[in-house]
Design a protein around this motif. Structure first.
Motif, mmCIF file in Angstrom:
data_model
loop_
_atom_site.group_PDB
_atom_site.id
_atom_site.type_symbol
_atom_site.label_atom_id
_atom_site.label_comp_id
_atom_site.label_asym_id
_atom_site.label_seq_id
_atom_site.Cartn_x
_atom_site.Cartn_y
_atom_site.Cartn_z
ATOM 1 N N LEU A 1 5.515 65.448 0.322
ATOM 2 C CA LEU A 1 4.504 65.368 -0.734
ATOM 3 C C LEU A 1 3.521 66.531 -0.704
ATOM 4 O O LEU A 1 2.693 66.667 -1.614
ATOM 5 C CB LEU A 1 3.728 64.057 -0.605
ATOM 6 N N ALA A 2 3.595 67.377 0.322
ATOM 7 C CA ALA A 2 2.628 68.459 0.491
ATOM 8 C C ALA A 2 2.748 69.497 -0.622
ATOM 9 O O ALA A 2 3.815 69.701 -1.209
ATOM 10 C CB ALA A 2 2.817 69.121 1.849
ATOM 11 N N ALA A 3 1.622 70.159 -0.898
ATOM 12 C CA ALA A 3 1.631 71.260 -1.856
ATOM 13 C C ALA A 3 2.514 72.379 -1.323
ATOM 14 O O ALA A 3 2.418 72.735 -0.136
ATOM 15 C CB ALA A 3 0.210 71.770 -2.078
ATOM 16 N N PRO A 4 3.374 72.956 -2.154
ATOM 17 C CA PRO A 4 4.288 74.009 -1.671
ATOM 18 C C PRO A 4 3.574 75.187 -1.014
ATOM 19 O O PRO A 4 4.119 75.812 -0.102
ATOM 20 C CB PRO A 4 5.020 74.442 -2.941
ATOM 21 N N ALA A 5 2.353 75.477 -1.457
ATOM 22 C CA ALA A 5 1.644 76.644 -0.933
ATOM 23 C C ALA A 5 0.815 76.328 0.309
ATOM 24 O O ALA A 5 0.177 77.236 0.869
ATOM 25 C CB ALA A 5 0.732 77.227 -2.018
ATOM 26 N N SER A 6 0.820 75.086 0.772
ATOM 27 C CA SER A 6 -0.014 74.720 1.908
ATOM 28 C C SER A 6 0.600 75.204 3.217
ATOM 29 O O SER A 6 1.692 74.764 3.601
ATOM 30 C CB SER A 6 -0.180 73.195 1.967
ATOM 31 N N PRO A 7 -0.078 76.089 3.952
ATOM 32 C CA PRO A 7 0.455 76.526 5.253
ATOM 33 C C PRO A 7 0.614 75.361 6.228
ATOM 34 O O PRO A 7 1.603 75.281 6.953
ATOM 35 C CB PRO A 7 -0.586 77.531 5.748
ATOM 36 N N LEU A 8 -0.352 74.448 6.243
ATOM 37 C CA LEU A 8 -0.256 73.305 7.145
ATOM 38 C C LEU A 8 0.872 72.379 6.719
ATOM 39 O O LEU A 8 1.605 71.849 7.565
ATOM 40 C CB LEU A 8 -1.583 72.536 7.186
ATOM 41 N N GLY A 9 1.043 72.203 5.420
ATOM 42 C CA GLY A 9 2.145 71.377 4.939
ATOM 43 C C GLY A 9 3.486 71.906 5.408
ATOM 44 O O GLY A 9 4.364 71.141 5.817
ATOM 45 N N GLY A 10 3.636 73.224 5.385
ATOM 46 C CA GLY A 10 4.873 73.822 5.847
ATOM 47 C C GLY A 10 5.051 73.735 7.342
ATOM 48 O O GLY A 10 6.180 73.782 7.846
ATOM 49 N N ALA A 11 3.942 73.586 8.073
ATOM 50 C CA ALA A 11 4.005 73.572 9.536
ATOM 51 C C ALA A 11 4.123 72.162 10.111
ATOM 52 O O ALA A 11 4.349 72.019 11.318
ATOM 53 C CB ALA A 11 2.773 74.255 10.121
ATOM 54 N N LEU A 12 3.977 71.126 9.289
ATOM 55 C CA LEU A 12 4.041 69.767 9.824
ATOM 56 C C LEU A 12 5.363 69.491 10.528
ATOM 57 O O LEU A 12 5.419 68.725 11.493
ATOM 58 C CB LEU A 12 3.854 68.746 8.700
ATOM 59 N N GLU A 13 6.446 70.128 10.047
ATOM 60 C CA GLU A 13 7.765 69.897 10.628
ATOM 61 C C GLU A 13 8.065 70.803 11.821
ATOM 62 O O GLU A 13 9.134 70.680 12.427
ATOM 63 C CB GLU A 13 8.846 70.101 9.559
#
Length: 287
Positions: free
Chosen positions: A63-75
């Motif tokens: 559900l994270a915003a595509p541009a979110s650095p933290l969203g991309g790093a959660l995995e």
């Protein structure tokens, strides 16, 4: 007006549904199994006594915003040392919960940080243990054991009636569309849906309830089950659904409540988000 959608399940299957639903939903809620006892989630569950964060984290990632650095790093998973195999998102959620934040607040905070387009909620407010029953054989306990066992015909949870967040009931009551699956039948879909608080809300909702089948049987857990047998297991557990959505490669016997659409990717055994989104959007109001 865009529909309100609630998605029930766990694992990669629930993440796939969220990736599809986010493209056309007005309000979107993930209702997530808390039975995981393996890997990083199992270690944190055992060490800290918290809800296993892995499936919750995966939903936040979807559900994270595509541009979110933290969203991309959660995995991101650590490769060495004492943090080996822990996912960053698991540690972030565990840290917030261990610091004293209620689970729902911790999920909302991480959702805010990653610009999530929906809400992630646990199916139960405490960890549950999944118990798999097999005919003539001793039960198996724990999600990992159930997932690896053959011949499981029924599952239950312990404790039998854990509390469910009130927000889960509200999300299901207000939904226009509810999805169940895809994902591991016993360890993801049913592990969330048989929690009594979830089951009652699924029965009461006026939403169209769609059971999304996998693209094939799962090694170990459901490797001997046909599509029709998958439906039989779901019904035997009292899972309420109005429509079955299936890909042609794993479709049950034709019936008025069965919709067969090519929702899988062409060259992989995964659901295609665009195809799944189109099929689900067509089912809003189908009930």
């Amino acid at each position: 007006m865009r529909p309100a959608i609630a998605c029930v399940g766990g694992g990669h299957g629930l993440a796939a549904t969220l990736a599809a639903a986010r493209t056309f939903a007005g309000a979107l809620t993930a209702i997530v199994s808390v039975a995981d006892d393996g890997g990083s989630s199992g270690r944190l569950r055992d060490d800290l006594g918290i809800l296993p964060p892995g499936d919750l984290r995966r939903c936040l990632s979807a559900l994270a915003a595509p541009a979110s650095p933290l969203g991309g790093a959660l995995e991101h998973r650590f490769a060495d040392g004492e943090l080996k195999e822990h996912a960053l998102g698991n540690l972030l959620l565990a840290g917030l919960i261990d610091h004293g934040l209620p689970v729902e607040d911790a999920l909302a905070e991480v959702g805010r940080l990653v610009g999530a387009v929906g809400t992630v909620l646990p199916a139960a407010s405490e960890p549950v243990t999944l118990v798999g029953m097999r005919r003539g054989v001793a039960p198996v306990e724990g999600q990992v054991q159930v997932q690896e066992a053959c011949g499981v015909g029924r599952v239950a949870i312990r404790p039998a009636d854990p509390a469910t967040p009130a927000a889960v009931g509200r999300a299901l009551a207000e939904a226009d569309l509810v999805t169940l699956g895809p994902g591991s039948l016993f360890t993801s879909v049913l592990a969330a849906a048989i929690v009594p608080g979830v089951a009652r809300a699924l029965t009461a909702t006026a939403a169209t309830r769609v059971l999304v089948l996998n693209l094939g049987p799962q090694v170990g857990e459901t490797e001997d089950l046909s599509p029709d047998e998958h439906l039989g297991v779901a019904r035997a557990h009292g899972l309420p659904f109005d429509v079955v959505l299936a890909d042609p490669r794993f479709a049950p016997t034709p019936a008025p409540d069965v919709v067969v659409r090519p929702v899988g990717a062409d060259h992989a055994a995964v659901h295609d988000p665009e195809r799944l989104a189109a099929a689900l959007a067509d089912l809003v109001g189908r009930r």
